[in-house]
Each structure stands twice: as C-alpha cells, then as structure tokens.
Design an enzyme around this catalytic site. Structure first.
Site, PDB file in Angstrom:
ATOM      1  N   GLU A  75     -10.433   6.064   5.123  1.00  0.00           N
ATOM      2  CA  GLU A  75     -11.241   5.600   3.979  1.00  0.00           C
ATOM      3  C   GLU A  75     -10.774   4.248   3.457  1.00  0.00           C
ATOM      4  O   GLU A  75     -11.572   3.405   3.031  1.00  0.00           O
ATOM      5  CB  GLU A  75     -11.182   6.655   2.864  1.00  0.00           C
ATOM      6  N   LYS A  96     -13.771  -4.779   9.422  1.00  0.00           N
ATOM      7  CA  LYS A  96     -14.427  -3.747   8.594  1.00  0.00           C
ATOM      8  C   LYS A  96     -15.890  -3.579   9.002  1.00  0.00           C
ATOM      9  O   LYS A  96     -16.415  -2.457   9.023  1.00  0.00           O
ATOM     10  CB  LYS A  96     -14.313  -4.137   7.121  1.00  0.00           C
ATOM     11  N   GLY A 151      -5.964  -4.260  -3.012  1.00  0.00           N
ATOM     12  CA  GLY A 151      -4.922  -4.069  -4.029  1.00  0.00           C
ATOM     13  C   GLY A 151      -4.339  -2.679  -3.928  1.00  0.00           C
ATOM     14  O   GLY A 151      -4.929  -1.760  -3.360  1.00  0.00           O
ATOM     15  N   ALA A 177       9.015   5.882   6.805  1.00  0.00           N
ATOM     16  CA  ALA A 177       9.527   4.882   7.755  1.00  0.00           C
ATOM     17  C   ALA A 177       9.383   3.483   7.159  1.00  0.00           C
ATOM     18  O   ALA A 177       8.317   3.129   6.642  1.00  0.00           O
ATOM     19  CB  ALA A 177       8.754   4.968   9.069  1.00  0.00           C
ATOM     20  N   VAL A 193       0.834  -1.209   0.000  1.00  0.00           N
ATOM     21  CA  VAL A 193       0.000   0.000   0.000  1.00  0.00           C
ATOM     22  C   VAL A 193       0.870   1.261   0.000  1.00  0.00           C
ATOM     23  O   VAL A 193       0.662   2.176  -0.807  1.00  0.00           O
ATOM     24  CB  VAL A 193      -0.956  -0.003   1.213  1.00  0.00           C
ATOM     25  N   GLU A 242      -3.954  -9.918   3.347  1.00  0.00           N
ATOM     26  CA  GLU A 242      -3.304  -9.313   4.507  1.00  0.00           C
ATOM     27  C   GLU A 242      -1.902  -9.887   4.666  1.00  0.00           C
ATOM     28  O   GLU A 242      -1.632 -11.010   4.204  1.00  0.00           O
ATOM     29  CB  GLU A 242      -4.115  -9.626   5.768  1.00  0.00           C
ATOM     30  N   ILE A 272     -13.543   1.949  -2.638  1.00  0.00           N
ATOM     31  CA  ILE A 272     -14.943   2.422  -2.567  1.00  0.00           C
ATOM     32  C   ILE A 272     -15.058   3.487  -1.472  1.00  0.00           C
ATOM     33  O   ILE A 272     -14.665   3.236  -0.332  1.00  0.00           O
ATOM     34  CB  ILE A 272     -15.898   1.261  -2.209  1.00  0.00           C
TER      35      ILE A 272
HETATM   36  P1  NDP Z   1       3.075  -4.732   3.764  1.00  0.00           P
HETATM   37  O1  NDP Z   1       3.458  -5.815   4.711  1.00  0.00           O
HETATM   38  O2  NDP Z   1       3.228  -4.927   2.309  1.00  0.00           O
HETATM   39  O3  NDP Z   1       3.881  -3.393   4.131  1.00  0.00           O
HETATM   40  C1  NDP Z   1       4.169  -2.989   5.443  1.00  0.00           C
HETATM   41  C2  NDP Z   1       5.212  -1.863   5.400  1.00  0.00           C
HETATM   42  O4  NDP Z   1       5.376  -1.351   6.712  1.00  0.00           O
HETATM   43  C3  NDP Z   1       6.586  -2.283   4.902  1.00  0.00           C
HETATM   44  O5  NDP Z   1       7.110  -1.277   4.078  1.00  0.00           O
HETATM   45  C4  NDP Z   1       7.427  -2.403   6.183  1.00  0.00           C
HETATM   46  O6  NDP Z   1       8.782  -2.091   6.000  1.00  0.00           O
HETATM   47  C5  NDP Z   1       6.774  -1.315   7.014  1.00  0.00           C
HETATM   48  N1  NDP Z   1       6.925  -1.552   8.456  1.00  0.00           N
HETATM   49  C6  NDP Z   1       6.440  -2.562   9.192  1.00  0.00           C
HETATM   50  N2  NDP Z   1       6.763  -2.425  10.486  1.00  0.00           N
HETATM   51  C7  NDP Z   1       7.469  -1.284  10.567  1.00  0.00           C
HETATM   52  C8  NDP Z   1       8.105  -0.588  11.622  1.00  0.00           C
HETATM   53  N3  NDP Z   1       8.087  -1.029  12.878  1.00  0.00           N
HETATM   54  N4  NDP Z   1       8.746   0.577  11.346  1.00  0.00           N
HETATM   55  C9  NDP Z   1       8.798   1.052  10.090  1.00  0.00           C
HETATM   56  N5  NDP Z   1       8.205   0.435   9.036  1.00  0.00           N
HETATM   57  C10 NDP Z   1       7.564  -0.714   9.273  1.00  0.00           C
HETATM   58  O7  NDP Z   1       1.547  -4.389   4.120  1.00  0.00           O
HETATM   59  P2  NDP Z   1       0.429  -3.757   3.157  1.00  0.00           P
HETATM   60  O8  NDP Z   1       1.012  -2.584   2.445  1.00  0.00           O
HETATM   61  O9  NDP Z   1      -0.237  -4.795   2.351  1.00  0.00           O
HETATM   62  O10 NDP Z   1      -0.668  -3.282   4.217  1.00  0.00           O
HETATM   63  C11 NDP Z   1      -0.448  -2.154   5.014  1.00  0.00           C
HETATM   64  C12 NDP Z   1      -1.745  -1.806   5.765  1.00  0.00           C
HETATM   65  O11 NDP Z   1      -2.774  -1.514   4.837  1.00  0.00           O
HETATM   66  C13 NDP Z   1      -2.286  -2.946   6.641  1.00  0.00           C
HETATM   67  O12 NDP Z   1      -2.852  -2.372   7.807  1.00  0.00           O
HETATM   68  C14 NDP Z   1      -3.393  -3.562   5.789  1.00  0.00           C
HETATM   69  O13 NDP Z   1      -4.377  -4.181   6.558  1.00  0.00           O
HETATM   70  C15 NDP Z   1      -3.923  -2.313   5.116  1.00  0.00           C
HETATM   71  N6  NDP Z   1      -4.644  -2.498   3.876  1.00  0.00           N
HETATM   72  C16 NDP Z   1      -4.131  -3.296   2.903  1.00  0.00           C
HETATM   73  C17 NDP Z   1      -4.806  -3.434   1.689  1.00  0.00           C
HETATM   74  C18 NDP Z   1      -4.294  -4.284   0.587  1.00  0.00           C
HETATM   75  O14 NDP Z   1      -4.989  -4.400  -0.438  1.00  0.00           O
HETATM   76  N7  NDP Z   1      -3.123  -4.891   0.725  1.00  0.00           N
HETATM   77  C19 NDP Z   1      -6.070  -2.720   1.457  1.00  0.00           C
HETATM   78  C20 NDP Z   1      -6.523  -1.907   2.552  1.00  0.00           C
HETATM   79  C21 NDP Z   1      -5.826  -1.812   3.707  1.00  0.00           C
HETATM   80  P3  NDP Z   1       9.786  -2.907   5.001  1.00  0.00           P
HETATM   81  O15 NDP Z   1       9.360  -2.475   3.624  1.00  0.00           O
HETATM   82  O16 NDP Z   1      11.145  -2.466   5.316  1.00  0.00           O
HETATM   83  O17 NDP Z   1       9.492  -4.357   5.285  1.00  0.00           O
HETATM   84  N1  HSE Z   2      -6.926  -8.206   2.644  1.00  0.00           N
HETATM   85  C1  HSE Z   2      -7.946  -7.227   2.431  1.00  0.00           C
HETATM   86  C2  HSE Z   2      -8.959  -7.783   1.460  1.00  0.00           C
HETATM   87  C3  HSE Z   2      -7.330  -5.980   1.898  1.00  0.00           C
HETATM   88  O1  HSE Z   2      -8.643  -8.751   0.776  1.00  0.00           O
HETATM   89  O2  HSE Z   2     -10.070  -7.270   1.391  1.00  0.00           O
HETATM   90  C4  HSE Z   2      -8.310  -4.850   1.746  1.00  0.00           C
HETATM   91  O3  HSE Z   2      -8.749  -4.359   2.959  1.00  0.00           O
END
Ligand code: NDP
Ligand code: HSE
Length: 436
Positions: free
Chosen positions: A130, A206, A307, A44, A15, A191, A137
C-alpha cells in the site's frame, strides 16, 4: 490469550522508524481491532551501534537481514530498506519461507513485480504494498478491492510528493529549484536518491504499479513514456497561468476502450492542467489520484503522498492485513494476473494536446514559418500569443497551444521548428490534458 504475530522490520530509516514508533503507540488499538497482538521481533539496519545509541532496543537490532528471514518467530517481513538487489533477495527468501511480505519499495515492484508475484503464487504467500503508491492514500486497496467490479478507463495522478512540493514552492513562493528540493529532503519526502523524484522515475514506478494492478499484467518499463520536471522554467508557469492552466507532474494511464484486449498507455510528464480541474489545486506534498471506472464513473483519492507518518499509516494497514491473512489464507495474493489486457500502445501513437514555448527573432514572417510547418504536419493551433519580452533585445517568446497530435507528429514538428534560423533556443514543449 490473544495470538501474537511476530514482525521483522528490514530498515529503520525515515519510513522504518515511523513504522516502529506507530506500531508501539497504536499496539493496543490494533490488538482491539484485530484480535491479534503485533510485536516487532527483529530489526535489520546497516549500523546497529548507531541505532542503539539513538534509543532503539539493541536486543532487536541486527546488521544481517537474513536473521529476520531465518527467525521462526517472525511471520511478517516489512521491507523498508529501499535497496534493489538486497531487497529483492530479502523478499524472495521471505516468500520461500512462507513469510508474508510488506514493502514500500515501488522501484523494486515496478522492475521485479512479475518475478515477486510469481514467487508469491508458487508459495501461496501474499505481498502487500500500500505504501508504494500515494503515501497514506489507500489507492492500492481501492483498486484491488473497492473497484474490483470495474474496467478501469483512466487514472490521472499526482503521485510524487517531492516534485509536487517543488513545483508548488517554485510557483507560490518563488523558490529556486535547489532550495525547494532541499526543503523536500529535510521534510523526509524525497527518495534516498532524489534524482528519481525530479526525473519522473519515482512517479513512473508508481504508474507502472497502478497500471499493472488495473490491467492485470506487469507493464514493462520500456513501454512507458517518462519526462521529469527539470526543464520547467518560471516563464512556463507564468504563461500557463495566463492561458488558464497550472503545471503538474502527472502519471497518466488510459485504456483505449473498456473492451478487453484494448491497448493501454502509461506516461509520466509535466502536464498543463486546466485551473478549474481539481488536480490543479493539489499542492505541496499532497497527492491525488483520479480513477475513472466503467461502473463507478469518476472517483478521486487525496492525501499526503510522502513522509514518515502517512507512509507508516499505509504500512500499518498492510501489516494488519497480513496478520489477518495468516489466520485466513486468501486467493488474492496482492496481485491477480489475468489475460484480458496485455498490450501497450506504441509510444509514438500516444495522443496529446500541447503547449509550445519558443524563443524567436522579433521580425515579420516568423509566425508564418512556424505555423506552416505545423500545418504541413496536420497539427492545428488552438491559440497563440506573443508575451512581452522580459528584457530589451531582438528575441521574443512565442507561446502556442496546439490541438491533438501524436508524439511522433510532435517530435517531427519540434525537430523542424528547432532547426529554423528564426528560432533561437530549443523549443519548450509541455503536454496538456483536458480529461475528456
Ligand atoms: P532511508 O534511507 O531513510 O532508510 C533505509 C533504511 O534501511 C536505513 O535504516 C538503513 O540502515 C537500512 N538499510 C539499508 N540497507 C540495508 C541493508 N543492506 N541491511 C540492513 N538495513 C539496511 O529510506 P526511507 O525510509 O526514506 O525509504 C525506505 C523505502 O520506502 C524506500 O524503498 C522508499 O522508496 C520507500 N518509500 C519512502 C517514502 C518516503 O516518504 N520517504 C514513502 C513511500 C515509500 P541504517 O539506518 O543503518 O542506515
Ligand atoms: N519520494 C517519494 C515522493 C516518496 O516524494 O513521492 C513517496 O513515495
């Protein structure tokens, strides 16, 4: 000279990387529309050397998220780390330093929403989320703003993209459960721990957020019913289709009436949805949320539910709103608690209709025993059929659709039917919804 707003991005994963990319690509568009320039000033991550080697600007990267919070040039903190404890600390510290927070972290909001918004109220700082529900959505904005004049009667939603993708691929392409899940993970829908997608808890988080927003109090996690998609079989899809239904993982939120003080129910489970209902044709990663308001009537919100790109779109919306809120402080900080509702229906009292699939001995008297138990418990049968068995053998499937009964009635029925000698495997029960 336009004002420049500083953004701290906590997390650069699926994300976060999307948010960074799209903020750069659409920066001019956003500047034209907002009259403000949005600039990422700190990012970060856990491993900054790795991310720098991937082309992200090393001057912005830090392995200490506190640097975002402490940086006076950062006014908006975007939390997309996906952790619980560290994300909560980051959000609370940001609020305490009067930085507006944007988060996609539904698990955190569902479990700590009350605490987060108490802090938001204390410091007068908005929190936007959001992306936490429905991917791209705009359902949070719709509930918070467009439907503000409505008592919400019900919300029925397909709100987990991964599980809907898995169910669709199993149904339409005959994929195995692990193969369909692997596809969803590769596409960036799942996730970090995909167990939450499969066991219903991502959708439950959700549903808690939607219910809390709709009814003005934070619904406790132990007051909701949650069941995942792990136990669905290809036979259930086949029989459901023969009966005129599709199977979807639904989040269902209902108020007993639109009168303040009425009980509300929140549940997430696989559900038989009549094939003619629009939710039955929502496939793949798409989500759809049907909201029934007492003024507007029925509404439907549809789009990609997971996504990188749809989620980034929702976060850009929040960042834009946060930037505007810096210039024009607002009363609604993202969640307005009120006391008109506040009570959850006891789970045992929740009413549903049911699909029941049994594996029974192929001999006379079996149906009479089963229908006898249902009759004693005042559970009516609306249809019954005995499909051909797949293999030669002494057992056959028996499929029934049952009229409305409470969870407590059905639990007793399943215990008693499951204990019969003629019933060879644990009964499979799926709730059905007719949206009346
Ligand atoms: P990822 O595991 O792909 O990314 C997590 C990121 O956070 C990485 O860049 C990681 O660093 C960084 N990170 C984790 N812990 C720390 C820390 N202690 N300090 C600094 N950086 C940190 O997760 P996603 O991007 O898939 O998901 C992120 C959030 O978005 C979650 O809460 C998820 O539920 C939510 N979400 C996801 C959706 C999806 O479609 N995937 C949709 C809607 C919400 P590094 O890169 O160095 O590992
Ligand atoms: N893992 C979640 C899903 C990401 O598949 O709906 C979006 O919140």
């Amino acid at each position: 000279m336009q004002q420049s707003i500083g953004i701290g991005l906590a997390g650069l994963g699926n994300v976060g990387a999307g948010v960074f990319k799209h903020l750069q690509a659409n920066r001019t568009l956003l500047r034209e529309r907002l009259g403000l320039d949005l600039e990422v000033r700190r990012i970060a991550v856990r491993d900054s050397a790795r991310r720098a080697s991937e082309g992200f600007p090393s001057a912005l990267l830090t392995e200490n998220w506190r640097e975002l919070v402490e940086d006076p040039s950062v006014q908006i903190v975007v939390e997309v780390m996906g952790r619980r404890e560290e994300s909560l600390a980051l959000i609370l510290e940001s609020i305490a330093r009067k930085k507006i927070v944007v988060t996609a972290n539904k698990a955190l909001l569902a479990e700590h929403g009350r605490e987060i918004f108490e802090a938001a109220t204390k410091y007068g700082v908005p929190v936007f989320y959001e992306a936490a529900v429905g991917g791209g959505i705009p359902i949070i904005k719709a509930l918070r703003e467009a439907l503000i004049g409505n008592h919400i009667i019900s919300i029925h939603g397909i709100i987990n993209g991964t599980s809907n993708y898995i169910l669709t691929r199993m149904q339409e392409a005959g994929l195995s459960f692990p193969a369909a899940l692997a596809e969803a993970q590769a596409a960036g829908y799942a996730e970090p721990d995909p167990a939450f997608d499969v066991n219903g808890w991502d959708a439950a988080h959700k549903a808690i957020i939607l219910a809390s927003l709709a009814y003005g109090f934070w619904v406790p996690t132990d007051k909701i019913f949650v069941e995942g998609i792990e136990n669905l079989t290809s036979a259930d899809f086949r029989f459901a289709r023969q009966l005129g239904y599709g199977i979807k993982l639904l989040g269902i939120i209902k108020a007993t009436s639109s009168t303040p003080g009425s009980e509300i129910e929140v549940r997430v489970h696989p559900t038989l949805v009549p094939e003619k209902h629009v939710l039955a044709s929502v496939n793949g990663v798409f989500n759809a949320i049907a909201v029934h308001g007492n003024v507007v009537g029925e509404t439907l919100f549809y789009g990609r539910g997971a996504g990188q790109d749809p989620t980034s779109s929702a976060i850009l919306c929040d960042i834009a709103e946060a930037a505007e809120a810096l210039a024009n402080p607002r009363r609604n900080l993202g969640f307005m608690p009120h006391g008109l509702y506040g009570c959850c229906k006891p789970l045992d009292n929740i009413l549903s209709e049911y699909y029941l699939r049994l594996c029974v001995e192929d001999r006379p008297g079996v149906i009479a025993k089963i229908s006898g138990i249902l009759g004693e418990l005042q559970i009516g049968i609306s249809s019954i059929f005995q499909p051909e068995a797949d293999e030669e053998g002494s057992t056959v499937p028996l499929v029934m659709m049952l009229h409305t009964a409470t969870h407590a009635q059905m639990r007793t029925a399943l215990e008693r039917i499951g204990a019969l000698d003629c019933v060879c495997k644990p009964p499979q029960m799926i709730r059905a919804e007719h949206f009346s």
